[in-house]
Write a protein that holds these residues in place. Structure first.
Motif, PDB file in Angstrom:
ATOM      1  N   GLU A 235       0.833  -1.203   0.000  1.00  0.00           N
ATOM      2  CA  GLU A 235       0.000   0.000   0.000  1.00  0.00           C
ATOM      3  C   GLU A 235       0.866   1.251   0.000  1.00  0.00           C
ATOM      4  O   GLU A 235       1.948   1.299   0.608  1.00  0.00           O
ATOM      5  N   LYS A 236       0.368   2.294  -0.653  1.00  0.00           N
ATOM      6  CA  LYS A 236       1.031   3.587  -0.667  1.00  0.00           C
ATOM      7  C   LYS A 236      -0.009   4.654  -0.342  1.00  0.00           C
ATOM      8  O   LYS A 236      -1.168   4.539  -0.728  1.00  0.00           O
ATOM      9  N   PHE A 237       0.433   5.694   0.363  1.00  0.00           N
ATOM     10  CA  PHE A 237      -0.468   6.777   0.752  1.00  0.00           C
ATOM     11  C   PHE A 237       0.178   8.116   0.415  1.00  0.00           C
ATOM     12  O   PHE A 237       1.395   8.231   0.254  1.00  0.00           O
ATOM     13  N   ASP A 238      -0.670   9.138   0.330  1.00  0.00           N
ATOM     14  CA  ASP A 238      -0.197  10.498   0.054  1.00  0.00           C
ATOM     15  C   ASP A 238      -0.043  11.330   1.320  1.00  0.00           C
ATOM     16  O   ASP A 238       0.765  12.266   1.359  1.00  0.00           O
ATOM     17  N   VAL A 239      -0.813  11.002   2.348  1.00  0.00           N
ATOM     18  CA  VAL A 239      -0.763  11.769   3.593  1.00  0.00           C
ATOM     19  C   VAL A 239      -1.349  10.913   4.704  1.00  0.00           C
ATOM     20  O   VAL A 239      -2.180  10.031   4.454  1.00  0.00           O
ATOM     21  N   ILE A 240      -0.904  11.182   5.939  1.00  0.00           N
ATOM     22  CA  ILE A 240      -1.404  10.451   7.114  1.00  0.00           C
ATOM     23  C   ILE A 240      -2.016  11.451   8.092  1.00  0.00           C
ATOM     24  O   ILE A 240      -1.461  12.526   8.338  1.00  0.00           O
TER      25      ILE A 240
END
Length: 554
Positions: free
Chosen positions: A154-159
């Motif tokens: 999984e990859k995300f742009d912001v947390i």
């Protein structure tokens, strides 16, 4: 003729090229604000605390981000219910549910018989925060679904993650290597101010752990000045050291120090507003979103509650101690005093009570195990709110403009109650002083002293009057941090300084050393000068004696 025509064509061509080139140059030199990032973000929400009231603050933001088309993955103990999904399907909102039926969540867990508020309640609060942090880290981070997420691609742009009593969940920031925002459901914690280098001058900014009323007098400033650094040291060497061990086990031994990750927060969204908690200097990336949880519309009440309130022509007292306090554990002496006062007042009372029946029936009192708090508060016949100072209920009362009676018991409730009292919108009663006389006096003042309602109405207007709603503000900041354009510019450089540089200890020491050296040199020079003068004087005296002897011989 031919030459003339060719010259005209050449001149026209050159002029055309000049115009085109000039237009192009002006377009190139013009400042362009172009969002080159993708419009749909992948957002990870990490909320490991088991308190429902905390998650209730953040949930509206998460759902609004999903409505805007972003893909939201939420780690929490509060997944969307089937009923909520039926009312509003949000296929791009994914829950990673940490709930364990054997453990449950923090609802109706505070036993008032065990509660003994005192001046030293800070120690009890710290112990409670540490025990909750231990459980959240040990249980949440070792959940099989978390292990599965960390092993995925999984990859995300912001947390988005909560800022509260532990930093162990900041390991997700290091693992996914993306910018992140802190969300706080309450006033900023002292250690968070420290991490971000946000102003927390104890001379006039009361800490969240003490119910100090502004402006601070000498004893308050003394207490504040001692407790603030104490809290920071306790968090650094008790909380963080334990969090680091657990986080290293889950995220790997190469995990940086949690404090270093905490210092890299791109923004902190805080569930406060200066109209209530007071004006203070904030960094540009510390943003007040007080009232984020307050819904944009009022829902109709159930028929039985609506009829009860509609017929209360002398006004209604709304009584609720929130989601964590178990009202049925109230010490018998205090419960008897409450029942006696409520039974005797010429007004109706609507009360959040966890069981089916009260100890004895009262015709003017309606009890429910759960109440739609904000909808009830907005009924025109509700004239006073009796609560514990929890920020959600208190914020809703401020928004509506209700005068309050507040009995703070633990946590930030002392701080919130003191803030409302400072604004003249609340009467506060110490839990130790809660008896028939104090409660009767407070109820009488809340209903009959018009100054409380007038102050509450003024506070309500100031609380509501903002350039944008808390929800729109929080959404904008989330998307802004994900875009990444301004992240490096908002952080305070003070956050990167070691403590001795931040407090100018090195500068002070150098100044002391230099000043001492200069003073030493000055006194040595004076001493040397005096010695020289003494020698010269002595030599002159000797020469005078010699001359005198020579004259006598002559």
């Amino acid at each position: 003729m031919y030459i003339r025509d060719m010259w005209r064509i050449y001149s026209f061509t050159v002029l055309f090229l000049i115009v085109v080139f000039s237009t192009y140059c002006s377009a190139v030199n013009e400042t362009q604000f172009v969002n080159t990032t993708k419009s749909k973000l992948k957002i990870l929400g990490v909320f490991g605390h088991l308190g429902k009231s905390h998650f209730d603050v953040f949930e509206p933001l998460l759902k609004e981000l999903a409505r805007r088309g972003h893909e939201i993955t939420v780690i929490s103990y509060f997944p969307r219910t089937d009923n909520a999904k039926a009312k509003e399907p949000l296929p791009n909102y994914k829950d990673i549910n940490l709930t364990d039926p054997k453990v449950g969540v923090y609802l109706d867990i505070i036993d008032l018989n065990q509660l003994k508020p005192s001046f030293f309640h800070v120690i009890n609060d710290l112990h409670l925060l540490r025990s909750m942090a231990d459980f959240a880290c040990n249980t949440g981070l070792r959940h099989p679904l978390i292990t599965e997420l960390l092993r995925s691609d999984e990859k995300f742009d912001v947390i988005l993650t909560e800022n509260f009593n532990t930093d162990c969940f900041l390991g997700f920031v290091h693992h996914f290597k993306v910018p992140y925002l802190f969300l706080s459901s309450h006033q900023i914690m002292p250690w968070t101010n420290n991490d971000m280098s946000n102003e927390d001058n104890p001379s006039y900014i009361p800490t969240i752990f003490m119910g100090l009323t502004r402006p601070l007098d000498f004893l308050d400033r003394l207490t504040n000045a001692l407790i603030v650094p104490f809290l920071k040291v306790v968090y650094e060497y008790w909380f963080r050291s334990a969090d680091q061990v657990i986080a290293n086990e889950v995220f790997g031994s190469n995990l940086p120090k949690l404090r270093k990750i905490a210092e890299q927060s791109s923004a902190l969204l805080v569930n406060t507003h200066s109209s209530l908690h007071g004006s203070r200097p904030q960094l540009p990336n510390v943003v007040e979103i007080g009232g984020l949880h307050i819904p944009p519309r009022i829902n109709p009440l159930s028929k039985d509650i609506a009829e009860f309130l509609d017929n209360a022509h002398d006004g209604v007292l709304f009584f609720s101690l929130g989601s964590m306090i178990k009202m049925t554990t109230m010490p018998q002496e205090k419960l008897d005093a409450i029942l006696k006062v409520l039974d005797s007042i010429p007004r109706k009372v609507i009360w959040k009570w966890e069981t089916d029946e009260l100890p004895h029936k009262m015709d003017n009192v309606m009890t429910r195990k759960w109440l739609p708090q904000f909808d009830v508060m907005n009924h025109p016949n509700i004239k006073c709110y009796l609560g514990h100072g929890g920020l959600l209920g208190l914020s809703e009362a401020v928004y509506v403009g209700l005068p309050m009676i507040l009995v703070p018991m633990f946590g930030d409730q002392f701080h919130n109650a003191a803030a409302a009292k400072t604004r003249g919108a609340a009467i506060t009663i110490s839990f130790n002083d809660l008896n028939e006389q104090s409660l009767r006096h407070a109820v009488d003042a809340c209903f009959n002293d018009t100054s409380y309602r007038e102050n509450a109405q003024r506070l309500s207007k100031a609380y509501r009057d903002r350039p944008a709603t808390p929800l729109k503000t929080a959404v904008w900041w989330t998307e802004y941090v994900a875009r990444g354009n301004g992240n490096p510019y908002f952080r305070s450089e003070g956050a990167d300084l070691p403590w001795y540089q931040y407090h100018l200890i090195d500068v002070v020491l150098v100044l002391i050393i230099v000043s001492t050296a200069l003073i030493y040199i000055f006194f040595r020079l004076i001493k040397l000068l005096l010695s020289l003068l003494s020698a010269i004087k002595g030599k002159s005296g000797s020469q005078a004696k010699e001359k005198s002897k020579l004259k006598k011989k002559d």
